[in-house]
Design a protein around this motif. Sequence first.
Motif, PDB file in Angstrom:
ATOM      1  N   ARG A 388       0.676  -1.185  -0.032  1.00  0.00           N
ATOM      2  CA  ARG A 388       0.017   0.089   0.027  1.00  0.00           C
ATOM      3  C   ARG A 388       0.885   1.275   0.068  1.00  0.00           C
ATOM      4  O   ARG A 388       0.390   2.449  -0.616  1.00  0.00           O
ATOM      5  N   GLY A 389       2.149   1.118   0.590  1.00  0.00           N
ATOM      6  CA  GLY A 389       2.933   2.108   0.405  1.00  0.00           C
ATOM      7  C   GLY A 389       3.524   2.686  -0.962  1.00  0.00           C
ATOM      8  O   GLY A 389       3.511   3.736  -1.160  1.00  0.00           O
ATOM      9  N   ALA A 390       3.589   1.636  -1.692  1.00  0.00           N
ATOM     10  CA  ALA A 390       3.972   1.614  -3.197  1.00  0.00           C
ATOM     11  C   ALA A 390       2.637   2.429  -3.782  1.00  0.00           C
ATOM     12  O   ALA A 390       3.152   3.073  -4.803  1.00  0.00           O
ATOM     13  N   VAL A 391       1.588   1.873  -3.634  1.00  0.00           N
ATOM     14  CA  VAL A 391       0.690   2.635  -4.210  1.00  0.00           C
ATOM     15  C   VAL A 391       0.398   4.057  -3.770  1.00  0.00           C
ATOM     16  O   VAL A 391       0.359   5.103  -4.749  1.00  0.00           O
ATOM     17  N   LEU A 392       0.608   4.285  -2.640  1.00  0.00           N
ATOM     18  CA  LEU A 392       0.741   5.721  -1.867  1.00  0.00           C
ATOM     19  C   LEU A 392       1.819   6.453  -2.761  1.00  0.00           C
ATOM     20  O   LEU A 392       1.720   7.645  -3.282  1.00  0.00           O
ATOM     21  N   GLY A 393       3.122   5.918  -2.674  1.00  0.00           N
ATOM     22  CA  GLY A 393       4.183   6.598  -3.506  1.00  0.00           C
ATOM     23  C   GLY A 393       3.633   6.854  -4.768  1.00  0.00           C
ATOM     24  O   GLY A 393       4.271   7.882  -5.417  1.00  0.00           O
ATOM     25  N   ALA A 394       3.083   5.852  -5.680  1.00  0.00           N
ATOM     26  CA  ALA A 394       2.861   6.024  -6.954  1.00  0.00           C
ATOM     27  C   ALA A 394       1.757   7.095  -7.241  1.00  0.00           C
ATOM     28  O   ALA A 394       1.917   7.765  -8.239  1.00  0.00           O
ATOM     29  N   VAL A 395       0.793   7.249  -6.259  1.00  0.00           N
ATOM     30  CA  VAL A 395      -0.254   8.112  -6.313  1.00  0.00           C
ATOM     31  C   VAL A 395       0.466   9.643  -6.344  1.00  0.00           C
ATOM     32  O   VAL A 395       0.317  10.407  -6.975  1.00  0.00           O
ATOM     33  N   LEU A 396       1.396   9.677  -5.269  1.00  0.00           N
ATOM     34  CA  LEU A 396       2.079  11.001  -5.024  1.00  0.00           C
ATOM     35  C   LEU A 396       3.099  11.358  -6.173  1.00  0.00           C
ATOM     36  O   LEU A 396       3.045  12.463  -6.535  1.00  0.00           O
ATOM     37  N   VAL A 397       3.889  10.389  -6.624  1.00  0.00           N
ATOM     38  CA  VAL A 397       4.745  10.752  -7.970  1.00  0.00           C
ATOM     39  C   VAL A 397       3.770  11.062  -9.183  1.00  0.00           C
ATOM     40  O   VAL A 397       4.303  11.983  -9.698  1.00  0.00           O
ATOM     41  N   GLY A 398       2.787  10.096  -9.285  1.00  0.00           N
ATOM     42  CA  GLY A 398       1.903  10.687 -10.389  1.00  0.00           C
ATOM     43  C   GLY A 398       1.337  11.904 -10.410  1.00  0.00           C
ATOM     44  O   GLY A 398       1.179  12.733 -11.315  1.00  0.00           O
ATOM     45  N   GLY A 399       0.903  12.236  -9.234  1.00  0.00           N
ATOM     46  CA  GLY A 399       0.230  13.691  -8.750  1.00  0.00           C
ATOM     47  C   GLY A 399       1.313  14.647  -9.124  1.00  0.00           C
ATOM     48  O   GLY A 399       1.046  15.875  -9.675  1.00  0.00           O
ATOM     49  N   VAL A 400       2.329  14.640  -8.618  1.00  0.00           N
ATOM     50  CA  VAL A 400       3.559  15.533  -9.087  1.00  0.00           C
ATOM     51  C   VAL A 400       3.976  15.597 -10.365  1.00  0.00           C
ATOM     52  O   VAL A 400       4.318  16.625 -10.942  1.00  0.00           O
ATOM     53  N   GLY A 401       4.182  14.422 -11.213  1.00  0.00           N
ATOM     54  CA  GLY A 401       4.298  14.412 -12.555  1.00  0.00           C
ATOM     55  C   GLY A 401       3.350  15.107 -13.244  1.00  0.00           C
ATOM     56  O   GLY A 401       3.714  15.969 -14.250  1.00  0.00           O
ATOM     57  N   TYR A 402       2.138  14.856 -12.850  1.00  0.00           N
ATOM     58  CA  TYR A 402       0.889  15.088 -13.753  1.00  0.00           C
ATOM     59  C   TYR A 402       0.801  16.954 -13.544  1.00  0.00           C
ATOM     60  O   TYR A 402       0.609  17.607 -14.522  1.00  0.00           O
ATOM     61  N   GLY A 403       1.345  17.212 -12.388  1.00  0.00           N
ATOM     62  CA  GLY A 403       1.190  18.639 -11.900  1.00  0.00           C
ATOM     63  C   GLY A 403       2.145  19.335 -12.797  1.00  0.00           C
ATOM     64  O   GLY A 403       2.038  20.386 -13.342  1.00  0.00           O
ATOM     65  N   SER A 404       3.712  18.900 -12.870  1.00  0.00           N
ATOM     66  CA  SER A 404       4.442  19.176 -13.617  1.00  0.00           C
ATOM     67  C   SER A 404       4.229  19.505 -15.048  1.00  0.00           C
ATOM     68  O   SER A 404       4.466  20.599 -15.939  1.00  0.00           O
ATOM     69  N   TRP A 405       3.525  18.437 -15.529  1.00  0.00           N
ATOM     70  CA  TRP A 405       3.276  18.306 -17.047  1.00  0.00           C
ATOM     71  C   TRP A 405       2.246  19.393 -17.279  1.00  0.00           C
ATOM     72  O   TRP A 405       2.159  20.005 -18.357  1.00  0.00           O
ATOM     73  N   TYR A 406       1.071  19.560 -16.549  1.00  0.00           N
ATOM     74  CA  TYR A 406       0.092  20.444 -16.588  1.00  0.00           C
ATOM     75  C   TYR A 406       0.608  21.885 -16.584  1.00  0.00           C
ATOM     76  O   TYR A 406       0.116  22.655 -17.439  1.00  0.00           O
ATOM     77  N   ALA A 407       1.427  22.337 -15.569  1.00  0.00           N
ATOM     78  CA  ALA A 407       2.005  23.409 -15.525  1.00  0.00           C
ATOM     79  C   ALA A 407       2.653  23.714 -17.030  1.00  0.00           C
ATOM     80  O   ALA A 407       2.608  25.029 -17.480  1.00  0.00           O
ATOM     81  N   PHE A 408       3.480  22.710 -17.435  1.00  0.00           N
ATOM     82  CA  PHE A 408       4.097  23.015 -18.789  1.00  0.00           C
ATOM     83  C   PHE A 408       3.118  23.414 -20.051  1.00  0.00           C
ATOM     84  O   PHE A 408       3.207  24.453 -20.643  1.00  0.00           O
ATOM     85  N   ARG A 409       2.031  22.594 -19.925  1.00  0.00           N
ATOM     86  CA  ARG A 409       1.078  22.758 -21.070  1.00  0.00           C
ATOM     87  C   ARG A 409       0.245  23.843 -20.967  1.00  0.00           C
ATOM     88  O   ARG A 409      -0.102  24.620 -21.776  1.00  0.00           O
ATOM     89  N   ALA A 410      -0.504  24.179 -19.770  1.00  0.00           N
ATOM     90  CA  ALA A 410      -1.206  25.111 -19.653  1.00  0.00           C
ATOM     91  C   ALA A 410      -0.712  26.540 -19.572  1.00  0.00           C
ATOM     92  O   ALA A 410      -1.000  27.713 -20.151  1.00  0.00           O
ATOM     93  N   ASP A 411       0.668  26.754 -18.837  1.00  0.00           N
ATOM     94  CA  ASP A 411       1.034  28.267 -18.521  1.00  0.00           C
ATOM     95  C   ASP A 411       2.742  28.318 -19.037  1.00  0.00           C
ATOM     96  O   ASP A 411       3.402  29.365 -18.868  1.00  0.00           O
ATOM     97  N   GLY A 412       3.256  27.335 -19.617  1.00  0.00           N
ATOM     98  CA  GLY A 412       4.602  27.221 -19.784  1.00  0.00           C
ATOM     99  C   GLY A 412       5.330  27.297 -18.603  1.00  0.00           C
ATOM    100  O   GLY A 412       6.786  27.607 -18.795  1.00  0.00           O
ATOM    101  N   PHE A 413       5.062  26.869 -17.606  1.00  0.00           N
ATOM    102  CA  PHE A 413       5.924  26.800 -16.259  1.00  0.00           C
ATOM    103  C   PHE A 413       6.974  25.501 -16.502  1.00  0.00           C
ATOM    104  O   PHE A 413       6.381  24.382 -16.782  1.00  0.00           O
ATOM    105  N   LEU A 414       8.359  25.804 -16.034  1.00  0.00           N
ATOM    106  CA  LEU A 414       9.014  24.787 -15.892  1.00  0.00           C
ATOM    107  C   LEU A 414       9.238  24.314 -14.393  1.00  0.00           C
ATOM    108  O   LEU A 414      10.098  24.973 -13.684  1.00  0.00           O
ATOM    109  N   LEU A 415       8.443  23.662 -13.920  1.00  0.00           N
ATOM    110  CA  LEU A 415       8.334  22.853 -12.713  1.00  0.00           C
ATOM    111  C   LEU A 415       9.178  21.522 -12.389  1.00  0.00           C
ATOM    112  O   LEU A 415       8.679  20.558 -13.039  1.00  0.00           O
ATOM    113  N   ASP A 416      10.201  21.524 -11.831  1.00  0.00           N
ATOM    114  CA  ASP A 416      11.129  20.330 -11.904  1.00  0.00           C
ATOM    115  C   ASP A 416      10.557  19.459 -10.808  1.00  0.00           C
ATOM    116  O   ASP A 416      10.736  19.561  -9.492  1.00  0.00           O
ATOM    117  N   PRO A 417       9.988  18.242 -11.243  1.00  0.00           N
ATOM    118  CA  PRO A 417       9.465  17.030 -10.233  1.00  0.00           C
ATOM    119  C   PRO A 417      10.723  16.092  -9.789  1.00  0.00           C
ATOM    120  O   PRO A 417      10.471  15.090  -8.864  1.00  0.00           O
TER     121      PRO A 417
END
Length: 738
Positions: A388-417
């Motif tokens: 379950r920790g791996a699932v939680l970690g995957a959710v956190l990593v996925g959330g951070v990764g998606y946030g970085s990608w969304y910031a790039f696509r929506a606003d051109g922000f380079l946020l390094d995860p």
Amino acid sequence: MFHHLTNKRGAILIGLAALLSVLTLQVAGFAGTDRLGLLLFDRYQRAAPRAFEDAGVRIVDIDDESIRRLGQWPWPRTDVAALVRKLTAAGASTVAFDVVFAEPDRTSPALLAKRVGLEGGAAPIVAALAAMPDHDTAFAQTLQEAPSVLGYFLTREGSAAAMPPKAGMAVVGSPPSAGVPRFPNAIQPLAPLRDAASGGGFVSLIGDADGIIRKAPLIAFQGDQLMPALSLDALRTAQGAGSITVKSSDASGEYGGEGEVVSLKTGRFEVPTTHAGELWMYYTAPHPERVVPAWKILTGQLSASEMEREFSGRIVLIGTGAAGLRDLVATPVQDRELGVMVHAQAIEQMVLGKFLVRPDWAVGLERSLLLALGLILVLALPLIGAVRGAVLGAVLVGGVGYGSWYAFRADGFLLDPTYIVLGLSAVYAVETVWTYYREERQRAYIHRAFDRYLSPDMVKRIVDDPGQLELGGEEREMTVLFCDIRGFSRLSEQLDPQTIIRFLIAFLTPMCDVLLNRKATIDKFIGDAIVAFWNAPLDDPEQYANAARGSLAMVERLAALNRDCPPDWPGNVQIGIGLNAGPCCVGNMGSAQRLSYSLIGDTVNLASRIEGLTKLFGVQIAIGSALAAHLPDFAVLPLGRVRVVGRAASETVFVLLGDEALAQDAAYRAFAAGHGVLFDAYHARDWAGAAALIEAGSDPAAGYGLAKLYDLMRDRIAGFAVDPPGADWEGVFEATEK
């Protein structure tokens, strides 16, 4: 409980140490990890490059075909001048060269006259050549008449006179010093050409450590003088602007150190930059319409209307894309790209206002997320476990990764995860390894304690969930087995000790395999005897059936061994098995120096006595009445009521002949019915009727292995017929041997 809490505290502390280590790396800046962030940004650009829009920028490429048609480079400056005139006539707003004209034109008449003279050429020819117009002078005149920008190289080798700037550089805030590159030298165009051009900018492009051009420098120092890049000065010249404004962080209200550049402005365009005055490049996919080969212009391939359509009002950059000229660079979207294309796309971004930005708050956000999400995982992982920790970690990593990608696509922000993912991975890895190490030690302890008397499956269940195990004495409802080899003393007399040992190994190993497969716990070996039990240390809801099936399987396995006769097997071996069920006290018993997981109680003693009765009745498996009551579907028949040695109460003993299949057999059912009638007549003192039933049932009884029982019953009935028992007789047989 304290030990459990201590283990969790250790996992939390080691996870926190890993998290702080990654935070330290992030604060200090680790080149390898920083490069991972850049590679991620490269993938973003490849996945979603900037959409191409015509921003009024064109490239005239001196490509391989142009060299094939017009001759090797460098071309005569008159040809280059003709190219500029054609572009200016077509309405180009600026003609900028990603070429440095640092040496005189070797094809100029004056240089040719000197060479002809040195080679002994005729004086009239030399004089005629010397009188002709100089090519560099003609090119300078063309540059002076056109809105033109020349390029130059900034170098760190040697020193020379400063390159005079064409544009004023105004600084708002502290003078830029943090990170803006400095160069002591410049490879400049010839002075007449430099002075004639409207503008000038450096063309030096320095990639990252892997050679990829991710940021285009817009300003640099030569000595103490700020100089613009070719792209920036071309944009200034196209607007007719007189200066370039450099804004520092302390004049912008943005976070940053003193002297860090935050933006540049020329004319109506303001450009966000890195603290070093660089533009994060946001490349498009390749678009051939940007590029026009030089030969098409110089050979008249393009009509006047086509020239005007291509170049009117546009900034034109002239570059050398031919393979032999090697002005090729690597970008996030192209492994081999024209160097001039970087300048062209930089101008496009400035005109369109389409930028990639690393905001001043990005580092603070990344560090905060690293700490916050890392602490969540640090605290949660010991509680929820690795999966379950791996699932939680995957959710956190996925959330951070998606946030970085969304910031790039929506606003051109380079946020390094990268550091966040690295921190979460480090926390998960070290806490999981710590927990695994701790649990492996616990597993090893459990294995050492139980693998000699538990089945591998049961040991695995305890290892997987140690909470199921309660060490120490406890009372349980259990089933107990005693198994003994018939006539072992006689066999021991006939065999030498080593042969006896090999025989016992050959016998005990398969018998224990059978028992362990039926979830038995092997308690001990007493010479040739096996003591086993069910329903401890783990609950076994099927203990009675498992004990019955295990005993029947032992008989079958022994029959196979007698047929196959392994080495050192002493002929036809027979066993007796006694089974009983009831309450027992089970747990770690013994002394302070040596413990053994075992059981005690009347149920155990009676099971041992029942095993002894198998010799009396001539059966292989005898069971107590309590167990028989739990096996209604098995082939179970009464053997009689017996008072065993050392026990005051009598016990009805039964024989276990088979499983449910035998119990449903028609012949067996008929025999079992007659057997029951026989015992009813016996206890009713109907000696004549019982004797008749004995005679009628002897043959089928022999088929079920009950011949000795029927012989015993025949003798008892005959004796009672002559000398009837007293009025207090209850059909109990007094056993005189254990």
